[in-house]
Motif scaffolding. Structure first.
Motif, short mmCIF file in Angstrom:
data_model
loop_
_atom_site.label_atom_id
_atom_site.label_comp_id
_atom_site.label_asym_id
_atom_site.label_seq_id
_atom_site.Cartn_x
_atom_site.Cartn_y
_atom_site.Cartn_z
N GLN A 1 34.88 66.50 35.57
CA GLN A 1 34.57 67.50 34.56
C GLN A 1 33.12 67.40 34.11
O GLN A 1 32.47 68.42 33.83
CB GLN A 1 35.53 67.33 33.38
CG GLN A 1 36.96 67.69 33.74
CD GLN A 1 37.96 67.41 32.63
OE1 GLN A 1 37.71 66.57 31.75
NE2 GLN A 1 39.10 68.09 32.66
N ALA A 2 32.57 66.19 34.09
CA ALA A 2 31.16 66.03 33.72
C ALA A 2 30.26 66.66 34.78
O ALA A 2 29.23 67.27 34.45
CB ALA A 2 30.84 64.54 33.56
N LEU A 3 30.62 66.53 36.05
CA LEU A 3 29.84 67.14 37.13
C LEU A 3 29.86 68.66 37.00
O LEU A 3 28.84 69.33 37.20
CB LEU A 3 30.40 66.71 38.49
CG LEU A 3 30.07 65.28 38.92
CD1 LEU A 3 31.00 64.84 40.04
CD2 LEU A 3 28.61 65.20 39.39
N LEU A 4 31.01 69.22 36.69
CA LEU A 4 31.10 70.67 36.50
C LEU A 4 30.26 71.13 35.32
O LEU A 4 29.57 72.16 35.39
CB LEU A 4 32.56 71.09 36.31
CG LEU A 4 33.49 70.89 37.51
CD1 LEU A 4 34.93 71.23 37.14
CD2 LEU A 4 33.04 71.74 38.69
N ALA A 5 30.30 70.38 34.23
CA ALA A 5 29.50 70.74 33.06
C ALA A 5 28.01 70.68 33.39
O ALA A 5 27.23 71.54 32.97
CB ALA A 5 29.83 69.80 31.90
N ASP A 6 27.62 69.68 34.16
CA ASP A 6 26.22 69.55 34.56
C ASP A 6 25.79 70.72 35.43
O ASP A 6 24.62 71.11 35.43
CB ASP A 6 26.02 68.23 35.31
CG ASP A 6 24.56 67.95 35.57
OD1 ASP A 6 23.76 67.92 34.62
OD2 ASP A 6 24.19 67.76 36.76
#
Length: 721
Positions: A438-443
């Protein structure tokens, strides 16, 4: 091409069922050796027996998928049966051992080694002095030279599928005697052992006409334990007979008959006594295994009527004997049909008691391919998020554990456990981690629970039309029946009563429909991610044929894993015929499952699969066999260095570095080694599930009456330490 893999050393790497700085190469977990290559996860299961225990004669009737369009393995339409025939009738300078590593074939070679490296690499082959073609002519330098000229790529009149390796040869000449062949390379070539396996006679390779057409439906001259007696396209079978000029250990079998039998018909053909050996699907394997067990009151009931309860039988009897004559007649006919079908099934089960299932793992692996050419997956961060959403151990267990095979995820794109180049490099990408995904998607600019604009109806129609037949709603794979067949529930969605309870509002936030303060249930979907008014939804293309249930079940589990992160999927089921050609090869997908065969020569064979796509002269993108369209200059450079390095240790190190970078780019995610299930007649020895090894055709045969196979040597699904 199919979504399934083909033979272990196919001419083109057909399917199957395909960044960044210095990365550490972790050792293979679970092995007691410092060598990261480890050992094969499963040994061959062939019921080995010494030759003195095998009867002389007999015909082995072996099911295959098709009679091939060509017997020339170097043509583009060669298939797995082409490879099988070539292994039995043609010379191979090297073959694969049980670890999938090349070993010198002693029937053809006394030795083969690099004798010079400066100024040019020179390999000297010393042939067995008895090695002759079936017409009596000695195998020699003329055959090697003819094959080199045909496959070098210099003469376009030869319709070749590949020239890798042969294009590096400068000249071929006779050595000090007729038994010696000197091959001089213009450029160093680490994978020189891959060449001349198989070796065709100069009669086939000598001219473009003979190469293009001379070996398509017949092979007049061969040099193996068997020769091609007949290719019968009318009855869909190939007959191989003993080669009277074979100088090695004589073939035990009189003949091998390769019969085309559809996979869904093989159990019936085995029961009818028309086959001795056949690769089967998990359902047929379970049926054969149950048939071989001693029957008791506790044995599982299978076949027609097995799902009927006592109440169903009582109701049927009541209707058949009731006052409604029409209903009674209809029920009586149905009962007769059921009894007849049950009797037929019982007879077949009795016949199947003469067979057993031999199982290992194929020299091929199933992967999740991510199309990085366009759309959300063009962003490496989104591809990595998809990868971090996957629990690869769970996926391997869903497929392999019910079969009693080692459920270990594949850790390399370029080799399998036991092969020299193998190392588990999956740490370059990382394991399952919802928060990291989810952090990768947010980035990458995707917002969890972000607003989604309503799409126009005409756009929806266009998308549905592009999806092909059988398209389903987002987040649904329609694989519930397949789940029951595998008997797994990794997502924890089945209640104790066995029924599946779905969220009334798919895609909603966990706990959104529960009373305030209620904890969110485990394993539920996260709020979907969106960007610029569009939800993050990936098109997942799957084959719809009867042999693809396992792929669809795996896809269903992947869909659930992605939903828990907040990534939606839209399943498109298409025909098997169009799956690869019209979708995978043409790039009409976001996610797809298919298999690649493994190879002992990854520097040569794997390069076109992972090469960086380049613009072609006509403006299109040339992808070779890189159907994910994801590649880097660094990976290409590492392949180039590995194939030109004659230091084997250094070449393996370069291959492992290339694999780490392929993992990091997240264009494809290896999942599990494909299961290999062979139904074999119980008295059939030295054949079955070969695993990573090349079959030894001259040792195959039927046990003599009263003879026993080698004690304790049949390793059914055994694991390496």
């Amino acid at each position: 091409m199919s979504q399934h893999g083909v033979g272990p050393r196919a001419v083109t790497r057909s399917v199957a069922f395909l960044t960044a700085g210095v990365l550490a190469v972790p050792a293979l977990a679970g092995c007691g050796s410092d060598d990261p290559a480890g050992k094969p996860l499963a040994a061959p299961d062939i019921q080995p027996a010494s030759r003195d225990k095998i009867a002389d004669g007999g015909t082995l009737r072996w099911a295959v998928d098709s009679v091939p369009d060509t017997l020339n393995t170097f043509q583009s339409d060669a298939d797995a049966t082409t490879t099988r025939v070539a292994q039995a009738v043609l010379p191979s300078m090297f073959r694969m051992d049980a670890s999938g590593r090349p070993e010198r074939h002693p029937a053809y070679l006394e030795s083969a080694k690099v004798v010079e490296t400066e100024p040019k690499q020179v390999v000297l082959y010393k042939l067995d002095q008895q090695a002759v073609w079936s017409d009596g002519r000695e195998i020699g330098a003329a055959d090697f030279a003819a094959q080199w000229r045909a496959l070098s790529g210099k003469d376009t009149a030869y319709w070749t599928a590949r020239n890798a390796g042969y294009d590096r040869i400068q000249k071929i000449e006779r050595g000090d005697s007729a038994l010696e062949v000197r091959v001089t390379f213009s450029r160093p070539y680490a994978d020189w052992r891959s060449l001349f396996s198989p070796l065709y006679p100069k009669d086939v390779m000598g001219t473009p006409d003979s190469f293009n057409d001379g070996a398509r439906k017949k092979l007049k001259v061969t040099a193996g334990p068997f020769l091609v007696k007949k290719v019968d396209t009318e009855n869909d079978r190939i007959t191989l007979a003993r080669n009277p000029r074979w100088w090695g250990e004589p073939a035990k079998l009189s003949a091998i008959e390769l019969r085309t039998v559809p996979r869904d018909k093989r159990a019936a053909e085995l029961a009818a006594g028309t086959l001795d050996l056949a690769e089967v699907d998990p359902a047929a394997a379970r049926r054969i295994t149950l048939a071989a067990r001693p029957q008791s009151s506790s044995s599982p009931v299978m076949g027609p009527g097995a799902d009927r309860s006592a109440a169903d039988d009582l109701h049927s009897w009541a209707v058949a004997n009731g006052s409604d004559e029409d209903a009674a007649d209809e029920e009586t006919v149905a009962r007769k049909k059921l009894r007849k079908a049950a009797a037929t099934y019982a007879r077949r089960q009795q016949a199947l008691r003469g067979f057993e299932v031999r199982k290992s793992l194929e020299p091929a692996f199933t992967q999740l391919a991510l199309n990085g050419a366009e759309g959300p997956l063009a962003d490496e961060r989104v591809r990595r998020a998809v990868a971090r959403a996957l629990d690869r151990e769970e996926l391997a267990e869903a497929v392999l554990k019910p079969l009693g095979l080692p459920a270990v995820p594949v850790g390399s794109h370029l080799a399998l456990s036991g092969q020299a180049a193998y190392a588990d490099n999956s740490g370059a990408l990382g394991g399952q981690d919802t928060e990291e995904a989810q952090a990768l998607l947010a980035d990458a600019g995707w917002v969890r629970g972000g607003p989604v604009k309503e799409q126009k109806k005409d756009e929806e129609k266009t998308e549905k039309a592009a999806g092909g037949e059988g398209e389903q709603a987002a987040g649904s794979s329609g694989a519930d029946e397949d789940d029951k067949a595998l008997g797994q529930d990794p997502a924890g969605r089945l209640a104790q009563d066995g029924k599946q309870y779905k969220h009334p509002h798919p895609g909603g936030a966990p706990g959104a429909y529960a009373p305030q303060g209620t904890a969110a249930p485990a394993n539920q979907e996260a709020a979907p991610f969106a960007k610029n008014g569009k939800a993050l939804t990936l098109r997942f293309v799957l084959p719809s044929g009867p042999g693809s249930q396992t792929l669809r079940t795996v896809a269903d589990r992947i869909t659930r894993m992605l939903q828990r992160v907040g990534i939606g999927t839209e399943i498109s089921k298409v025909s098997d015929e169009s799956y690869f050609k019209d979708h995978i090869a043409s790039g009409q997908y976001d996610l797809a499952l298919y298999s690649w065969p493994a190879t002992a020569y990854p520097a040569t064979d794997a390069r076109p699969v992972y090469a960086k796509p380049v613009p072609a002269a006509d403006g299109s993108l040339s992808v070779e066999q890189n159907y994910t369209r994801v590649g880097t200059d660094q990976v290409d450079q590492l392949f180039d260095e590995a194939v030109a390095t004659l230091d084997e240790g250094k070449s393996r190190s370069l291959i492992r570095k290339a694999d780490s970078r392929i993992w990091a780019a997240a264009g494809s995610i290896p999942l599990f080694q494909r299961p290999q299930l062979l139904a074999a007649r119980k008295n059939l020895a030295n054949t079955g599930a070969f695993g990573l090894a090349t079959p030894v055709y001259e040792d195959m045969g039927f046990l003599k009456k009263g003879a026993k196979p080698a004690a304790g040597s049949s390793a059914k699904g055994s694991t390496a330490p």
